[in-house]
Design an enzyme around this catalytic site. Structure first.
Site, PDB file in Angstrom:
ATOM      1  N   HIS A  34     -15.241 -14.648  23.950  1.00  0.00           N
ATOM      2  CA  HIS A  34     -14.359 -14.100  24.993  1.00  0.00           C
ATOM      3  C   HIS A  34     -14.288 -15.108  26.146  1.00  0.00           C
ATOM      4  O   HIS A  34     -15.328 -15.546  26.642  1.00  0.00           O
ATOM      5  CB  HIS A  34     -14.921 -12.750  25.478  1.00  0.00           C
ATOM      6  CG  HIS A  34     -13.933 -11.962  26.263  1.00  0.00           C
ATOM      7  ND1 HIS A  34     -13.450 -10.744  25.863  1.00  0.00           N
ATOM      8  CD2 HIS A  34     -13.311 -12.248  27.423  1.00  0.00           C
ATOM      9  CE1 HIS A  34     -12.573 -10.305  26.755  1.00  0.00           C
ATOM     10  NE2 HIS A  34     -12.487 -11.208  27.714  1.00  0.00           N
ATOM     11  N   HIS A  49      -9.698 -10.861  24.225  1.00  0.00           N
ATOM     12  CA  HIS A  49     -10.883 -11.454  23.591  1.00  0.00           C
ATOM     13  C   HIS A  49     -10.568 -12.807  22.944  1.00  0.00           C
ATOM     14  O   HIS A  49     -11.427 -13.697  22.884  1.00  0.00           O
ATOM     15  CB  HIS A  49     -11.403 -10.478  22.538  1.00  0.00           C
ATOM     16  CG  HIS A  49     -12.705 -10.871  21.914  1.00  0.00           C
ATOM     17  ND1 HIS A  49     -13.909 -10.719  22.566  1.00  0.00           N
ATOM     18  CD2 HIS A  49     -12.987 -11.427  20.710  1.00  0.00           C
ATOM     19  CE1 HIS A  49     -14.886 -11.164  21.773  1.00  0.00           C
ATOM     20  NE2 HIS A  49     -14.350 -11.599  20.645  1.00  0.00           N
TER      21      HIS A  49
HETATM   22 ZN    ZN Z   1     -14.174  -9.663  24.331  1.00  0.00          ZN
END
Ligand code: ZN
Ligand code: H2U
Length: 352
Positions: A166, A115
């Site tokens: 992300h 992420h």
């Molecule tokens: Zn993510």
């Protein structure tokens, strides 16, 4: 060498790829600024966010669940702007009210399961895998007789409209050639027909020639990142391949070129992150040859980076006033921007 008036006096510069002009006003760079200040984006992100619709194993808004992917992950956008089976339709009322049905496909490409990853943080081969994903999608979508253009783009940062930190990009493949590639097709074709060469090969030769170097940010054996002479955004850059090729699949199949593209993307984005000490927002994308069944020898693959920031992490450039109603304008010259980007490190920043 650069003429003095190009660094000190108001002038216009011509963009040979779009046929448009930009106003440059270098005498204005000292003017005081009391304009809008943006919020600083958050500095630290978790490696996994249970709320993120792009993290591995998580549910997306459309109901699907992401696999436990290890590198890249590509899926159909759950909220596509274009549909492959849109109803046919055409409107032309006296050449004034014109509309056409437009079919297409929208895909999302996750760069990494992490992420908190960014391009400059990623390992070289992992960026190579992103290039592979872009190339495969280009080839696959472009092979459809319906889809004549494949637009890969990344919105990075909330300031540029990214919905999620992300690391990811989008691909919109369309029946029609969108406006920007249409301008570039006309100019590159015209150059090829009239001069017998390639516009961007010739431009790159000029930028790398003995008289030049002022706008180059960084380079390797296969790619050059530079602030184009006609840049509109303060820190706008282009990535141009030394080899004449029209699309990413040709790059992805040459291991040295694939690695070199990954290298230049990492180095350029690392410099960007160092510029104002934040994860630097931008929209970037590749302009590839149309996938309309013609060979397009005139087309030279390139990427554009359009970052909005002007003088700090919180002060952005607005395209308003004269820029909306006349033409774009900038104060800092392309050469000054390139010099500032050149002076920065290429290592991954610790502050971003
Ligand atoms: Zn993510
Ligand atoms: P941007 O951050 O550039 O907006 O890209 C995210 C895309 O992801 C956006 O186009 C899509 C949005 O439609 N999306 C999904 O496909 N599924 C989801 O669950 C949420 C967002």
């Amino acid at each position: 060498m650069m003429a003095d008036w190009l660094t000190s006096a108001p002038h216009r510069r011509y963009n040979p790829l779009t046929g448009e002009w930009v106003q440059v006003s270098p005498q204005r760079t000292q003017r005081p600024w009391q304009g809008q200040v943006e919020d600083r984006p958050p500095a630290q992100l978790p490696t996994y966010d249970p709320q993120c619709y792009l993290c591995p194993g998580n549910a997306r808004a459309g109901g699907a669940r992401n696999p436990d992917y290890a590198h890249t992950f590509v899926f159909d956008n759950d909220f596509p702007a274009l549909l492959p089976d849109a109803d046919p339709g055409a409107l032309d009322v006296g050449g004034l009210l014109m509309a056409r049905a437009e079919r297409g496909r929208c895909r999302v490409v996750c760069f990494s399961p992490r992420h908190d990853m960014t391009l400059p943080d990623m390992a070289l081969d992992d960026v190579g895998r992103v290039i592979d994903a872009w190339a495969q999608e280009t080839e696959r979508l472009g092979a459809s007789p319906l889809l004549n253009h494949v637009q890969i783009f990344e919105n990075n940062g909330a300031m540029m409209g990214a919905s999620n930190p992300h690391p990811h990009s989008q691909i919109w493949a369309t029946e029609s050639l969108p406006n920007e590639p249409t301008k570039e097709l006309v100019t590159q074709r015209d150059w090829h027909t009239r001069r017998g060469g390639c516009l961007l090969c010739d431009y790159l030769a000029l930028e790398l020639g003995p008289q030049a170097g002022a706008r180059v940010v960084c380079q390797n054996d296969h790619f050059v990142a530079l602030v184009p002479f006609w840049a509109v955004w303060p820190f706008e850059t282009m990535v141009i391949g030394r080899r004449h090729t029209g699309w990413l699949p040709a790059v992805a199949q040459e291991p040295a070129e694939r690695a070199a593209l990954a290298d230049i993307l990492r180095r350029l984005t690392a410099r960007y992150d160092h510029l104002f000490g934040v994860r630097f927002p931008y929209s970037m994308g590749f302009h590839q040859r149309p996938t309309d069944g013609h060979s397009h020898p005139e087309w030279h693959l390139h990427a554009h980076f359009y970052p909005p920031l002007l003088r700090s992490a919180t002060v952005r450039k607005f395209m308003v006033g004269f820029e909306l109603l006349g033409n774009p304008q900038r104060d800092i010259t392309a050469e000054e921007s390139a010099a500032r980007l050149r002076a920065l490190p290429e290592t991954r920043p610790t502050t971003a």
